[in-house]
Write a protein that holds these residues in place. Structure first.
Motif, mmCIF file in Angstrom:
data_model
loop_
_atom_site.group_PDB
_atom_site.id
_atom_site.type_symbol
_atom_site.label_atom_id
_atom_site.label_comp_id
_atom_site.label_asym_id
_atom_site.label_seq_id
_atom_site.Cartn_x
_atom_site.Cartn_y
_atom_site.Cartn_z
ATOM 1 N N HIS A 1 8.621 -9.313 9.825
ATOM 2 C CA HIS A 1 8.109 -9.841 8.558
ATOM 3 C C HIS A 1 7.602 -8.711 7.663
ATOM 4 C CE1 HIS A 1 7.355 -14.101 10.370
ATOM 5 N NE2 HIS A 1 8.573 -13.969 9.880
ATOM 6 N N TYR B 1 10.411 -27.289 8.994
ATOM 7 C CA TYR B 1 10.413 -26.314 7.922
ATOM 8 C C TYR B 1 9.209 -26.526 6.997
ATOM 9 C CZ TYR B 1 15.408 -25.527 8.975
ATOM 10 O OH TYR B 1 16.605 -25.239 9.578
ATOM 11 N N PHE C 1 5.754 -14.888 2.586
ATOM 12 C CA PHE C 1 5.529 -14.078 3.777
ATOM 13 C C PHE C 1 4.330 -13.145 3.641
ATOM 14 C CE2 PHE C 1 10.121 -15.059 4.004
ATOM 15 C CZ PHE C 1 10.111 -15.747 5.201
ATOM 16 N N GLN D 1 1.866 -17.211 4.524
ATOM 17 C CA GLN D 1 1.955 -17.250 5.981
ATOM 18 C C GLN D 1 0.710 -16.682 6.665
ATOM 19 O OE1 GLN D 1 2.697 -14.518 8.345
ATOM 20 N NE2 GLN D 1 2.604 -15.976 10.055
ATOM 21 N N THR E 1 2.842 -19.772 12.901
ATOM 22 C CA THR E 1 3.804 -18.779 13.374
ATOM 23 C C THR E 1 5.185 -19.186 12.905
ATOM 24 O OG1 THR E 1 2.463 -18.338 15.336
ATOM 25 C CG2 THR E 1 4.765 -17.646 15.400
ATOM 26 N N LEU E 2 5.896 -18.262 12.298
ATOM 27 C CA LEU E 2 7.219 -18.554 11.765
ATOM 28 C C LEU E 2 8.294 -18.045 12.717
ATOM 29 C CD1 LEU E 2 6.665 -17.534 8.023
ATOM 30 C CD2 LEU E 2 6.157 -19.710 9.169
ATOM 31 N N GLU E 3 9.436 -18.723 12.699
ATOM 32 C CA GLU E 3 10.580 -18.242 13.471
ATOM 33 C C GLU E 3 11.120 -16.967 12.838
ATOM 34 O OE1 GLU E 3 13.695 -21.019 14.101
ATOM 35 O OE2 GLU E 3 12.447 -22.442 15.213
ATOM 36 N N THR E 4 11.642 -16.072 13.667
ATOM 37 C CA THR E 4 12.234 -14.842 13.155
ATOM 38 C C THR E 4 13.694 -14.694 13.538
ATOM 39 O OG1 THR E 4 11.489 -13.611 15.112
ATOM 40 C CG2 THR E 4 10.023 -13.637 13.201
ATOM 41 N N PHE F 1 15.451 -16.942 9.664
ATOM 42 C CA PHE F 1 14.066 -16.776 9.243
ATOM 43 C C PHE F 1 13.809 -17.319 7.847
ATOM 44 C CE2 PHE F 1 16.035 -12.662 8.123
ATOM 45 C CZ PHE F 1 15.656 -12.512 6.798
ATOM 46 N N LEU F 2 14.854 -17.683 7.127
ATOM 47 C CA LEU F 2 14.660 -18.260 5.793
ATOM 48 C C LEU F 2 15.953 -18.934 5.373
ATOM 49 C CD1 LEU F 2 12.851 -16.708 2.795
ATOM 50 C CD2 LEU F 2 15.193 -17.456 2.467
ATOM 51 N N VAL G 1 11.326 -22.404 5.173
ATOM 52 C CA VAL G 1 10.878 -21.422 6.162
ATOM 53 C C VAL G 1 10.685 -22.143 7.501
ATOM 54 C CG1 VAL G 1 9.140 -19.700 6.741
ATOM 55 C CG2 VAL G 1 9.718 -20.115 4.357
ATOM 56 N N ILE H 1 9.341 -23.159 11.043
ATOM 57 C CA ILE H 1 8.082 -23.004 11.769
ATOM 58 C C ILE H 1 8.352 -22.952 13.261
ATOM 59 C CG2 ILE H 1 5.781 -23.980 12.138
ATOM 60 C CD1 ILE H 1 6.386 -23.228 9.223
#
Length: 280
Positions: free
Chosen positions: A34, A217, A237, A241, A247-250, A254-255, A276, A278
């Protein structure tokens, strides 16, 4: 303080020594991935390019002022040998340290000055809507993009445009821009210009498919021109965030950019959302 402002402050105070992405991630309170993405969105360059540019710019100033010992200058800005310093210096400035010291001038050198962030936020974000969506099958053109060369994305959309409406099993009129973790995650990302399809079995040659499992999302509308979408992403971001505590997925996604039926590709306005994913 904005995470990128913290990162810039740390780099300015520590670039003479070893500065690693892990160190900067701790300072910014963002993950490595990120942070890499958000830094490029805000500054227009990668962390490694900015750090190298700042180190070599300060070295060039010392040399133009007549520093007697090139190795000492190299050590002062974090290089361990004369050879490594000279190679990097020539790559960035097209001249050797000896040249700059001899001419006592910084003229025509592409110096990298400290990046100064404005006090205004990158974008005003309304509260997101949380949405469960998927599974989603996407088909389109997938290309690797460095964080600093996103200017090539409109051209990718132009190449994809003839496929819209012509891909077997296309579902709906929406189009999607999927940002995906690439093998070289710290340098860039894979970008997929796509439409939703009923099956990935009949994708035409030259196109790529993506299967997204059901996920939750955070959905943000984008009200401005499509060219300013990066400001919304940077605010998501860089500001939302960290404050959200989520916590976001990577990876892999990721978007996700969604361009609805009301989006006008000629004007670049209307019916845009940033989704985004989650984690958890």
């Amino acid at each position: 303080m904005h995470p990128i402002r913290k990162t810039l402050w740390y780099i300015e105070g520590h670039f003479a020594g070893p500065v690693g992405l892990d160190d900067l991630a701790v300072v910014s309170a963002l993950s490595r991935f990120h942070l890499s993405r958000t830094f490029a969105q805000v500054t227009g360059t990668t962390i490694s390019a900015y750090l190298r540019g700042r180190r070599l710019t300060e070295a060039a100033r010392a040399l133009a002022a007549g520093a007697p010992d090139i190795l000492s200058v190299a050590l002062d800005v974090g290089y361990g040998s004369h050879e490594a310093f000279t190679r990097a210096f020539r790559e960035v400035f097209g001249a050797t340290p000896e040249d700059v010291r001899a001419r006592r001038s910084l003229a025509d050198l592409p110096l990298v000055e400290p990046y100064v962030m404005t006090e205004s936020p990158a974008a005003h974000l309304p509260d997101p809507v949380f949405r469960e969506a998927g599974p989603l099958l996407l088909a389109g053109i997938r290309e690797f993009r460095r964080f600093e060369d996103r200017v090539g994305i409109p051209g990718q959309w132009q190449r994809f445009a003839p496929h819209i409406g012509a891909i077997p099993g296309q579902r709906g009129s929406e189009t999607y821009g999927a940002c995906l973790a690439a093998a070289d995650r710290e340098a860039g990302f894979d970008y997929l210009t796509a439409v939703a399809v009923a099956s990935l079995d009949s994708i035409p040659d030259g196109l790529s498919g993506l299967r997204l499992s059901p996920r939750r999302y955070a959905v943000f509308p984008h009200a401005g021109h499509v060219s300013t979408l990066g400001a919304t992403c940077a605010a998501i971001f860089g500001d939302w965030q960290p404050r959200s505590g989520l916590t976001l997925e990577t990876e892999p996604l990721f978007l996700l950019e969604r361009y609805g039926p009301g989006f006008d590709p000629r004007s670049g306005l209307g019916d845009m959302e940033v989704w985004v994913p989650i984690a958890g």
